[in-house]
Write a protein that holds these residues in place. Sequence first.
Motif, mmCIF file in Angstrom:
data_model
loop_
_atom_site.group_PDB
_atom_site.id
_atom_site.type_symbol
_atom_site.label_atom_id
_atom_site.label_comp_id
_atom_site.label_asym_id
_atom_site.label_seq_id
_atom_site.Cartn_x
_atom_site.Cartn_y
_atom_site.Cartn_z
ATOM 1 N N LEU A 125 0.827 -1.200 0.000
ATOM 2 C CA LEU A 125 0.000 0.000 0.000
ATOM 3 C C LEU A 125 0.863 1.252 0.000
ATOM 4 O O LEU A 125 0.641 2.175 -0.785
ATOM 5 N N TYR A 126 1.879 1.287 0.867
ATOM 6 C CA TYR A 126 2.734 2.465 0.926
ATOM 7 C C TYR A 126 3.571 2.613 -0.333
ATOM 8 O O TYR A 126 3.778 3.718 -0.812
ATOM 9 N N THR A 127 4.056 1.526 -0.871
ATOM 10 C CA THR A 127 4.851 1.586 -2.093
ATOM 11 C C THR A 127 4.023 2.115 -3.248
ATOM 12 O O THR A 127 4.474 2.993 -3.993
ATOM 13 N N THR A 128 2.823 1.625 -3.396
ATOM 14 C CA THR A 128 1.946 2.088 -4.468
ATOM 15 C C THR A 128 1.580 3.551 -4.270
ATOM 16 O O THR A 128 1.609 4.341 -5.208
ATOM 17 N N ALA A 129 1.248 3.924 -3.047
ATOM 18 C CA ALA A 129 0.893 5.315 -2.761
ATOM 19 C C ALA A 129 2.072 6.233 -3.033
ATOM 20 O O ALA A 129 1.909 7.322 -3.587
ATOM 21 N N PHE A 130 3.276 5.801 -2.668
ATOM 22 C CA PHE A 130 4.463 6.610 -2.920
ATOM 23 C C PHE A 130 4.712 6.762 -4.415
ATOM 24 O O PHE A 130 5.024 7.855 -4.894
ATOM 25 N N ALA A 131 4.551 5.700 -5.168
ATOM 26 C CA ALA A 131 4.799 5.748 -6.611
ATOM 27 C C ALA A 131 3.843 6.708 -7.311
ATOM 28 O O ALA A 131 4.235 7.420 -8.239
ATOM 29 N N PHE A 132 2.591 6.758 -6.856
ATOM 30 C CA PHE A 132 1.596 7.635 -7.480
ATOM 31 C C PHE A 132 1.451 8.972 -6.753
ATOM 32 O O PHE A 132 0.583 9.772 -7.080
ATOM 33 N N SER B 42 -6.872 -2.189 5.268
ATOM 34 C CA SER B 42 -6.199 -3.108 4.338
ATOM 35 C C SER B 42 -5.517 -4.243 5.087
ATOM 36 O O SER B 42 -5.546 -5.397 4.650
ATOM 37 N N ALA B 43 -4.906 -3.929 6.222
ATOM 38 C CA ALA B 43 -4.242 -4.963 7.016
ATOM 39 C C ALA B 43 -5.242 -5.970 7.564
ATOM 40 O O ALA B 43 -4.991 -7.181 7.549
#
Length: 71
Positions: free
Chosen positions: A2-9, A21-22
């Motif tokens: 979730l954090y990786t995707t949010a950071f990428a976008f 989500s967890a």
Amino acid sequence: VLYTTAFAFKAPISTTHTITSAIMGAGATQRFNAVRWGVAGNIVAGWVLTFPAAGLAAAASYEVLRVLFGV
């Protein structure tokens, strides 16, 4: 993820996103049917619709104030 995707976008996420989500992920690892997918779908719909709804509310407020006070 979730954090990786949010950071990428460059998307903001809240603790509510992370916790929900967890919890769904933990339930899905136990048993796929342990997650109430209808409730999960409602949560996701709420996340998706919150931002546009807030924008519409702000635009409506602006228009009301503009008409009333000539802003």
